[in-house]
Write a protein that holds these residues in place. Structure first.
Motif, mmCIF file in Angstrom:
data_model
loop_
_atom_site.group_PDB
_atom_site.id
_atom_site.type_symbol
_atom_site.label_atom_id
_atom_site.label_comp_id
_atom_site.label_asym_id
_atom_site.label_seq_id
_atom_site.Cartn_x
_atom_site.Cartn_y
_atom_site.Cartn_z
ATOM 1 N N ALA A 78 0.815 -1.162 0.098
ATOM 2 C CA ALA A 78 -0.102 -0.130 -0.044
ATOM 3 C C ALA A 78 0.760 1.158 0.017
ATOM 4 C CB ALA A 78 -0.774 0.156 1.296
ATOM 5 N N LEU A 79 2.285 1.060 0.045
ATOM 6 C CA LEU A 79 2.904 2.266 0.255
ATOM 7 C C LEU A 79 3.159 3.183 -1.275
ATOM 8 C CD1 LEU A 79 5.199 3.712 1.978
ATOM 9 C CD2 LEU A 79 6.897 2.292 0.959
ATOM 10 N N GLY A 80 3.082 4.291 -1.253
ATOM 11 C CA GLY A 80 2.984 4.881 -2.468
ATOM 12 C C GLY A 80 1.786 5.328 -3.104
ATOM 13 N N ARG A 81 0.764 4.889 -2.527
ATOM 14 C CA ARG A 81 -0.760 5.128 -2.659
ATOM 15 C C ARG A 81 -1.287 6.448 -1.932
ATOM 16 N NH1 ARG A 81 -2.961 1.741 -6.456
ATOM 17 N NH2 ARG A 81 -1.659 -0.002 -6.799
ATOM 18 N N ASP A 82 -2.423 6.936 -2.430
ATOM 19 C CA ASP A 82 -3.040 8.172 -1.814
ATOM 20 C C ASP A 82 -3.676 7.591 -0.501
ATOM 21 O OD1 ASP A 82 -3.470 10.873 -1.154
ATOM 22 O OD2 ASP A 82 -5.327 10.877 -2.315
ATOM 23 N N GLN A 83 -2.788 7.005 0.508
ATOM 24 C CA GLN A 83 -3.509 6.540 1.838
ATOM 25 C C GLN A 83 -2.465 6.188 2.761
ATOM 26 O OE1 GLN A 83 -5.336 2.544 0.004
ATOM 27 N NE2 GLN A 83 -4.298 1.830 1.963
ATOM 28 N N SER A 84 -2.614 5.884 3.615
ATOM 29 C CA SER A 84 -1.712 5.106 4.626
ATOM 30 C C SER A 84 -1.540 3.876 4.462
ATOM 31 C CB SER A 84 -2.460 5.521 6.226
ATOM 32 O OG SER A 84 -1.660 4.799 6.909
ATOM 33 N N PRO A 85 -0.066 3.407 4.417
ATOM 34 C CA PRO A 85 0.286 2.086 4.392
ATOM 35 C C PRO A 85 -0.112 1.169 5.558
ATOM 36 C CG PRO A 85 2.144 3.307 4.552
ATOM 37 C CD PRO A 85 1.070 4.288 4.718
ATOM 38 N N TRP A 86 -0.673 1.787 6.730
ATOM 39 C CA TRP A 86 -1.019 1.134 7.981
ATOM 40 C C TRP A 86 -2.517 0.680 7.445
ATOM 41 C CZ3 TRP A 86 3.053 3.725 7.965
ATOM 42 C CH2 TRP A 86 4.152 3.149 8.959
ATOM 43 N N ASP A 178 -17.144 3.417 3.155
ATOM 44 C CA ASP A 178 -16.415 4.678 2.737
ATOM 45 C C ASP A 178 -14.917 4.441 2.217
ATOM 46 O OD1 ASP A 178 -14.951 4.417 5.296
ATOM 47 O OD2 ASP A 178 -16.083 5.827 6.152
ATOM 48 N N GLY A 179 -14.239 3.185 2.284
ATOM 49 C CA GLY A 179 -13.123 2.895 1.713
ATOM 50 C C GLY A 179 -12.041 2.964 2.622
ATOM 51 N N ARG A 180 -12.289 3.077 4.006
ATOM 52 C CA ARG A 180 -11.273 3.082 5.125
ATOM 53 C C ARG A 180 -10.588 1.660 5.061
ATOM 54 N NH1 ARG A 180 -13.783 5.519 10.128
ATOM 55 N NH2 ARG A 180 -15.798 5.122 9.005
ATOM 56 N N ILE A 181 -11.676 0.666 4.829
ATOM 57 C CA ILE A 181 -10.993 -0.780 4.729
ATOM 58 C C ILE A 181 -11.195 -1.120 3.321
ATOM 59 C CG2 ILE A 181 -11.661 -3.126 5.250
ATOM 60 C CD1 ILE A 181 -12.578 -2.048 8.152
ATOM 61 N N ASN A 182 -9.770 -1.513 2.674
ATOM 62 C CA ASN A 182 -9.919 -1.616 1.365
ATOM 63 C C ASN A 182 -9.056 -2.795 0.998
ATOM 64 O OD1 ASN A 182 -7.525 -0.459 1.757
ATOM 65 N ND2 ASN A 182 -7.499 0.865 0.104
ATOM 66 N N ASN A 183 -8.938 -3.731 1.845
ATOM 67 C CA ASN A 183 -8.088 -5.018 1.415
ATOM 68 C C ASN A 183 -9.256 -6.222 1.266
ATOM 69 O OD1 ASN A 183 -8.266 -6.646 4.371
ATOM 70 N ND2 ASN A 183 -7.735 -4.399 4.706
ATOM 71 N N ALA A 184 -8.968 -7.043 0.453
ATOM 72 C CA ALA A 184 -10.151 -7.979 -0.098
ATOM 73 C C ALA A 184 -10.681 -8.838 1.045
ATOM 74 C CB ALA A 184 -9.643 -8.702 -1.046
#
Length: 205
Positions: A78-86, A178-184
Protein backbone atom coordinates in the motif's frame (compact mmCIF):
# COMPACT_ATOMS: atom_id res chain seq x y z
CA UNK A 1 -25.70 -22.52 -24.89
CA UNK A 2 -22.23 -23.78 -23.94
CA UNK A 3 -21.78 -24.13 -20.21
CA UNK A 4 -18.67 -22.73 -18.47
CA UNK A 5 -15.74 -24.87 -17.34
CA UNK A 6 -15.42 -26.91 -20.54
CA UNK A 7 -11.64 -26.98 -20.03
CA UNK A 8 -9.66 -28.42 -17.11
CA UNK A 9 -6.09 -28.28 -15.81
CA UNK A 10 -5.02 -31.20 -17.98
CA UNK A 11 -5.81 -29.08 -21.09
CA UNK A 12 -2.87 -26.78 -20.26
CA UNK A 13 0.54 -27.79 -21.59
CA UNK A 14 3.57 -26.32 -19.82
CA UNK A 15 6.45 -26.50 -22.29
CA UNK A 16 9.06 -25.13 -19.89
CA UNK A 17 9.27 -23.73 -16.36
CA UNK A 18 12.14 -22.02 -14.52
CA UNK A 19 12.54 -20.17 -11.24
CA UNK A 20 13.63 -16.60 -11.96
CA UNK A 21 13.65 -15.27 -8.39
CA UNK A 22 13.78 -16.82 -4.94
CA UNK A 23 13.76 -14.60 -1.86
CA UNK A 24 11.06 -13.95 0.73
CA UNK A 25 8.78 -15.12 -2.08
CA UNK A 26 9.42 -17.05 -5.32
CA UNK A 27 8.76 -16.17 -8.94
CA UNK A 28 8.65 -18.72 -11.78
CA UNK A 29 8.53 -18.13 -15.54
CA UNK A 30 6.37 -20.51 -17.57
CA UNK A 31 6.11 -21.21 -21.30
CA UNK A 32 2.66 -22.67 -21.95
CA UNK A 33 -0.19 -23.25 -24.35
CA UNK A 34 -3.86 -24.21 -24.06
CA UNK A 35 -6.95 -24.61 -26.28
CA UNK A 36 -8.97 -21.52 -27.23
CA UNK A 37 -12.75 -21.18 -27.09
CA UNK A 38 -12.86 -20.94 -30.90
CA UNK A 39 -11.27 -24.40 -31.29
CA UNK A 40 -7.74 -23.29 -32.14
CA UNK A 41 -4.68 -23.74 -29.92
CA UNK A 42 -3.07 -20.74 -28.28
CA UNK A 43 0.50 -20.18 -29.52
CA UNK A 44 3.13 -20.80 -26.82
CA UNK A 45 3.34 -17.72 -24.58
CA UNK A 46 5.15 -16.79 -21.39
CA UNK A 47 3.87 -15.71 -17.99
CA UNK A 48 5.54 -14.95 -14.67
CA UNK A 49 3.90 -16.69 -11.70
CA UNK A 50 4.17 -15.45 -8.11
CA UNK A 51 4.29 -18.46 -5.74
CA UNK A 52 2.82 -16.85 -2.64
CA UNK A 53 1.55 -19.86 -0.70
CA UNK A 54 -1.92 -20.15 0.84
CA UNK A 55 -3.17 -18.21 3.85
CA UNK A 56 -6.01 -18.25 6.35
CA UNK A 57 -7.90 -15.12 7.46
CA UNK A 58 -10.42 -14.82 10.28
CA UNK A 59 -12.96 -12.13 11.13
CA UNK A 60 -13.20 -12.10 14.95
CA UNK A 61 -16.72 -11.10 15.99
CA UNK A 62 -18.48 -11.01 19.34
CA UNK A 63 -22.20 -11.53 18.63
CA UNK A 64 -23.24 -10.61 22.17
CA UNK A 65 -21.46 -7.23 22.17
CA UNK A 66 -21.89 -6.82 18.38
CA UNK A 67 -18.20 -5.92 18.03
CA UNK A 68 -15.48 -6.77 15.53
CA UNK A 69 -11.73 -7.09 16.13
CA UNK A 70 -9.49 -5.53 13.46
CA UNK A 71 -5.69 -5.51 13.25
CA UNK A 72 -3.72 -2.44 12.21
CA UNK A 73 -0.30 -3.03 10.65
CA UNK A 74 2.08 -1.76 7.97
CA UNK A 75 1.69 -3.23 4.47
CA UNK A 76 4.39 -2.55 1.87
CA UNK A 77 2.00 -3.07 -1.05
CA UNK A 78 0.00 0.00 0.00
CA UNK A 79 3.06 2.26 0.11
CA UNK A 80 3.07 4.99 -2.54
CA UNK A 81 -0.69 5.21 -2.85
CA UNK A 82 -2.85 8.11 -1.69
CA UNK A 83 -3.54 6.51 1.69
CA UNK A 84 -1.79 5.32 4.81
CA UNK A 85 0.13 2.05 4.34
CA UNK A 86 -1.08 1.01 7.81
CA UNK A 87 -4.20 -1.03 7.05
CA UNK A 88 -7.07 -2.41 9.10
CA UNK A 89 -7.18 -6.14 8.45
CA UNK A 90 -8.32 -9.51 9.76
CA UNK A 91 -6.38 -12.02 11.80
CA UNK A 92 -4.28 -13.79 9.16
CA UNK A 93 -1.35 -16.12 8.66
CA UNK A 94 0.36 -18.32 6.11
CA UNK A 95 -0.60 -21.99 6.05
CA UNK A 96 2.35 -24.16 7.03
CA UNK A 97 2.92 -27.75 5.91
CA UNK A 98 0.79 -30.19 7.91
CA UNK A 99 -1.55 -27.51 9.30
CA UNK A 100 -5.24 -27.30 8.57
CA UNK A 101 -6.70 -23.87 7.91
CA UNK A 102 -8.52 -24.15 11.25
CA UNK A 103 -5.16 -24.78 12.97
CA UNK A 104 -3.75 -21.64 11.34
CA UNK A 105 -6.80 -19.62 12.38
CA UNK A 106 -6.44 -20.59 16.04
CA UNK A 107 -2.65 -20.10 16.07
CA UNK A 108 -2.82 -16.67 14.48
CA UNK A 109 -5.70 -15.60 16.71
CA UNK A 110 -3.41 -16.11 19.70
CA UNK A 111 -0.22 -14.71 18.13
CA UNK A 112 -1.70 -11.63 16.51
CA UNK A 113 -4.47 -10.64 18.89
CA UNK A 114 -4.47 -12.80 22.02
CA UNK A 115 -7.83 -14.25 20.96
CA UNK A 116 -9.31 -17.71 21.47
CA UNK A 117 -12.12 -18.63 19.08
CA UNK A 118 -15.03 -20.50 20.63
CA UNK A 119 -16.38 -21.25 17.16
CA UNK A 120 -15.05 -21.12 13.59
CA UNK A 121 -17.35 -20.98 10.57
CA UNK A 122 -16.16 -21.13 6.97
CA UNK A 123 -17.03 -18.05 4.89
CA UNK A 124 -15.36 -19.01 1.60
CA UNK A 125 -12.11 -19.88 -0.17
CA UNK A 126 -10.94 -17.54 -2.91
CA UNK A 127 -8.00 -16.96 -5.24
CA UNK A 128 -6.40 -13.61 -4.49
CA UNK A 129 -5.04 -12.66 -7.92
CA UNK A 130 -5.17 -15.68 -10.23
CA UNK A 131 -3.82 -13.76 -13.21
CA UNK A 132 -0.34 -14.07 -11.73
CA UNK A 133 -0.36 -15.53 -8.20
CA UNK A 134 -0.99 -18.98 -6.73
CA UNK A 135 -2.33 -17.69 -3.40
CA UNK A 136 -5.61 -19.05 -2.05
CA UNK A 137 -7.28 -17.48 0.99
CA UNK A 138 -9.28 -19.63 3.39
CA UNK A 139 -11.68 -17.19 5.05
CA UNK A 140 -13.45 -17.75 8.38
CA UNK A 141 -15.68 -16.11 10.94
CA UNK A 142 -14.36 -16.64 14.48
CA UNK A 143 -16.60 -16.16 17.49
CA UNK A 144 -14.83 -14.40 20.35
CA UNK A 145 -15.41 -12.30 23.44
CA UNK A 146 -14.18 -8.75 22.88
CA UNK A 147 -14.50 -7.81 26.54
CA UNK A 148 -10.72 -7.76 27.10
CA UNK A 149 -9.54 -7.56 23.48
CA UNK A 150 -7.07 -4.92 22.34
CA UNK A 151 -3.40 -4.07 22.76
CA UNK A 152 -0.12 -4.57 20.92
CA UNK A 153 0.88 -7.92 19.43
CA UNK A 154 3.06 -9.54 16.77
CA UNK A 155 6.23 -11.60 16.66
CA UNK A 156 9.30 -9.37 16.68
CA UNK A 157 11.48 -11.94 14.91
CA UNK A 158 8.96 -11.86 12.03
CA UNK A 159 9.02 -8.04 12.08
CA UNK A 160 5.35 -7.89 13.04
CA UNK A 161 3.98 -4.79 14.79
CA UNK A 162 0.24 -5.06 15.35
CA UNK A 163 -2.26 -2.86 17.15
CA UNK A 164 -5.56 -4.59 17.91
CA UNK A 165 -8.71 -2.49 17.64
CA UNK A 166 -12.24 -3.32 18.79
CA UNK A 167 -14.97 -1.54 16.82
CA UNK A 168 -18.72 -1.90 16.59
CA UNK A 169 -20.07 -3.96 13.71
CA UNK A 170 -21.76 -0.81 12.41
CA UNK A 171 -18.42 1.03 12.34
CA UNK A 172 -16.68 -1.85 10.54
CA UNK A 173 -19.43 -1.89 7.91
CA UNK A 174 -19.18 1.89 7.54
CA UNK A 175 -15.39 1.67 7.03
CA UNK A 176 -15.92 -0.75 4.16
CA UNK A 177 -18.53 1.58 2.70
CA UNK A 178 -16.33 4.67 2.74
CA UNK A 179 -13.09 2.92 1.72
CA UNK A 180 -11.16 3.11 4.99
CA UNK A 181 -11.05 -0.70 4.81
CA UNK A 182 -9.92 -1.59 1.28
CA UNK A 183 -8.31 -5.03 1.43
CA UNK A 184 -10.19 -7.97 -0.07
CA UNK A 185 -10.33 -10.39 2.87
CA UNK A 186 -11.72 -7.78 5.27
CA UNK A 187 -14.23 -6.49 2.72
CA UNK A 188 -15.54 -9.97 1.92
CA UNK A 189 -15.75 -10.98 5.58
CA UNK A 190 -17.47 -7.80 6.76
CA UNK A 191 -19.99 -7.96 3.93
CA UNK A 192 -20.62 -11.59 4.91
CA UNK A 193 -21.19 -10.35 8.46
CA UNK A 194 -23.82 -7.93 7.15
CA UNK A 195 -25.68 -10.88 5.63
CA UNK A 196 -25.31 -13.17 8.66
CA UNK A 197 -25.27 -10.76 11.59
CA UNK A 198 -28.85 -11.37 12.71
CA UNK A 199 -28.36 -15.16 12.61
CA UNK A 200 -25.12 -14.98 14.60
CA UNK A 201 -26.64 -12.69 17.22
CA UNK A 202 -29.76 -14.87 17.55
CA UNK A 203 -27.58 -17.94 18.03
CA UNK A 204 -25.88 -16.53 21.12
CA UNK A 205 -29.09 -15.67 22.96
Amino acid sequence: MIKPFQFKASDVTVEKRETVFRGFFRMDKLWLTHPRFDGRNMPVFTRELFLRGDATCVLPYDPERDEVVLLEQFRLGALGRDQSPWLLELVAGMNESGESSEDVARREGQEEAGLSFTKLEKICDYLVSPGGSTEMIYLYYGQVSTEEAGGLYGLEHEHEDIRVHVVSADEAIAMVGDGRINNAAAIIAIQWLQLNRARLRAGCQ
